[in-house]
Design a protein around this motif. Structure first.
Motif, short mmCIF file in Angstrom:
data_model
loop_
_atom_site.label_atom_id
_atom_site.label_comp_id
_atom_site.label_asym_id
_atom_site.label_seq_id
_atom_site.Cartn_x
_atom_site.Cartn_y
_atom_site.Cartn_z
N ARG A 52 -2.14 7.54 7.98
CA ARG A 52 -2.39 6.77 9.21
C ARG A 52 -1.09 6.24 9.81
O ARG A 52 -1.08 5.79 10.96
CB ARG A 52 -3.35 5.61 8.90
N LEU A 53 0.00 6.31 9.06
CA LEU A 53 1.30 5.93 9.59
C LEU A 53 1.88 7.02 10.49
O LEU A 53 2.75 6.74 11.32
CB LEU A 53 2.28 5.64 8.45
N VAL A 81 -0.87 15.64 0.12
CA VAL A 81 -0.56 14.40 -0.59
C VAL A 81 -1.77 14.09 -1.46
O VAL A 81 -2.88 13.92 -0.96
CB VAL A 81 -0.29 13.23 0.38
N ILE A 82 -1.54 14.04 -2.77
CA ILE A 82 -2.64 13.83 -3.69
C ILE A 82 -2.41 12.56 -4.50
O ILE A 82 -1.27 12.18 -4.79
CB ILE A 82 -2.80 15.05 -4.63
N GLY A 138 -2.48 4.95 -2.06
CA GLY A 138 -1.75 4.71 -0.81
C GLY A 138 -1.72 5.89 0.13
O GLY A 138 -1.14 5.82 1.22
N LYS A 139 -2.38 6.98 -0.25
CA LYS A 139 -2.29 8.20 0.56
C LYS A 139 -2.99 8.06 1.91
O LYS A 139 -2.49 8.58 2.92
CB LYS A 139 -2.85 9.39 -0.22
N SER A 140 -4.12 7.36 1.99
CA SER A 140 -4.81 7.17 3.27
C SER A 140 -3.97 6.33 4.22
O SER A 140 -3.91 6.62 5.43
CB SER A 140 -6.18 6.51 3.05
N ALA A 177 0.82 -1.21 0.00
CA ALA A 177 0.00 0.00 0.00
C ALA A 177 0.85 1.25 0.00
O ALA A 177 0.50 2.28 -0.61
CB ALA A 177 -0.92 0.00 1.22
N VAL A 178 1.99 1.20 0.70
CA VAL A 178 2.99 2.28 0.70
C VAL A 178 4.32 1.63 0.39
O VAL A 178 4.69 0.62 1.00
CB VAL A 178 3.02 3.01 2.05
#
Length: 342
Positions: free
Chosen positions: A49-50, A36-37, A43-45, A20-21
């Motif tokens: 959350r990280l 972050v777009i 993978g931005k969400s 995801a990232v």
């Protein structure tokens, strides 16, 4: 303030790895609004959350104020999380509680005395423009007012960082502008660092200092708003920019040029800062034996700097057109779009 160092997040999906990232390196400076777009699934969400370790990275380090969150004890992580507020897309308000109690909720959880809670809630509600809504319930509020409550709740604990998870995507354009104006006020008056994710390019253009573009879990391009809007390098970034700054010549105009058939040259003339207010093309038409036909274009502002482009058709002898290009290139950027020979 916030640093991602070779950060990856891998999930197991049907027996295989889903990244995801993927190997993200990114720094968000203190006091800036960083966007972050990316399209859905970029993978931005997961990335946002990280920051407060709602998701723990599979690889790499996440640092806040120099502290590696992955190395903190549970009490240490709880302490850091108190300095990080979060605003959600769908508000996440307690429907059975008044506006006052929604804003007070995180303070109540931390054991803050009631007198201090009441004072802080009154202060924050005044800041977000909802002092008169303290006794109302979420169902009595508009979408914009609900998001203001969400912002007030996130500010209640006096955070250093504010995370915005698609905070305006459920709002109409006019309400979105008012919420973005409020977020700028949050940054300017409280000095809070804001990290926001969105799929709306007009949002980052309106409020962000810098942005990163994500695709398939990776950061594919990053930089200032001006740099990415004025000169996007990656095709995905170019697609995003086109959603708010159309720079392609409409097909109907190109078709008309083709039908006329005589020798013509088409150029994109880019204006930046002072040059945006200069009558460059008007002067050219007077000084040289050419006709200037403006086909398409727009002028806007990026971080307070005028920026725009015009697509123009130059009609006249080839040698004279070459003289025109050499002349205006001394003041603005010129790029040939296409040439038509009769």
């Amino acid at each position: 303030m916030i640093q991602f160092e070779q950060v990856s997040k891998v999930y197991q999906h049907n027996g295989s790895d889903l990244r995801a990232v993927d190997q993200v390196d990114l720094t968000v400076h203190k006091g800036e609004i960083f966007g972050v777009i990316g399209f859905s699934g970029a993978g931005k969400s997961t990335l946002i959350r990280l920051v407060n370790l709602l998701e723990r990275p599979t690889e790499g380090r996440v640092l806040v104020n120099g502290e590696d969150l992955t190395q903190l004890s549970k009490p240490g992580l709880r302490h850091v999380r108190k300095r990080i507020g979060m605003i959600f897309q769908h508000f996440n308000l307690l429907e059975s509680k008044t506006v006052h109690h929604n804003v007070a909720f995180p303070l109540s959880l931390s054991g803050t005395p009631k007198k201090e809670i009441d004072q802080r809630v009154a202060e924050i509600l005044e800041f977000v423009g909802l002092s008169d809504k303290a006794k109302q319930y979420p169902e009595e509020l508009s979408g914009g007012q609900k998001q203001r409550v969400g912002i007030a709740r996130a500010l209640a604990t006096s955070p250093e960082i504010l995370l915005c998870d698609e905070a305006t995507s459920a709002l109409d354009p006019e309400t979105t502008k008012s919420i973005l104006k409020l977020l700028r006020k949050v940054r300017d008056e409280y000095g809070i660092t804001i990290l926001m994710i969105t799929h709306e390019m007009n949002v980052v253009r309106e409020v962000c200092d810098r942005i990163a573009v994500m695709e398939s879990g990776r950061v594919i391009e990053k930089g200032s708003i001006f740099d990415l809007f004025s000169n996007p390098q990656h095709p995905t970034t170019q697609n995003f920019v086109r959603t708010v700054m159309e720079n392609d010549i409409p097909a109907s105009i190109l078709s008309g040029i083709e039908k006329r058939g005589s020798s013509r040259n088409i150029y994109r003339v880019t204006f930046v800062d002072e040059s945006a207010g200069e009558p460059v093309l008007s002067q050219v038409a007077k000084k040289f034996d050419v006709e200037v036909n403006v086909l398409f274009g727009q002028i806007t502002e990026l971080q307070g700097i005028p920026f725009g482009h015009l697509v123009v058709e130059l009609q006249g002898p080839d040698q004279e057109i070459l003289r025109v290009i050499n002349h205006i290139q001394q003041r603005v950027s010129v790029q040939e779009v296409t040439s038509h020979a009769g």
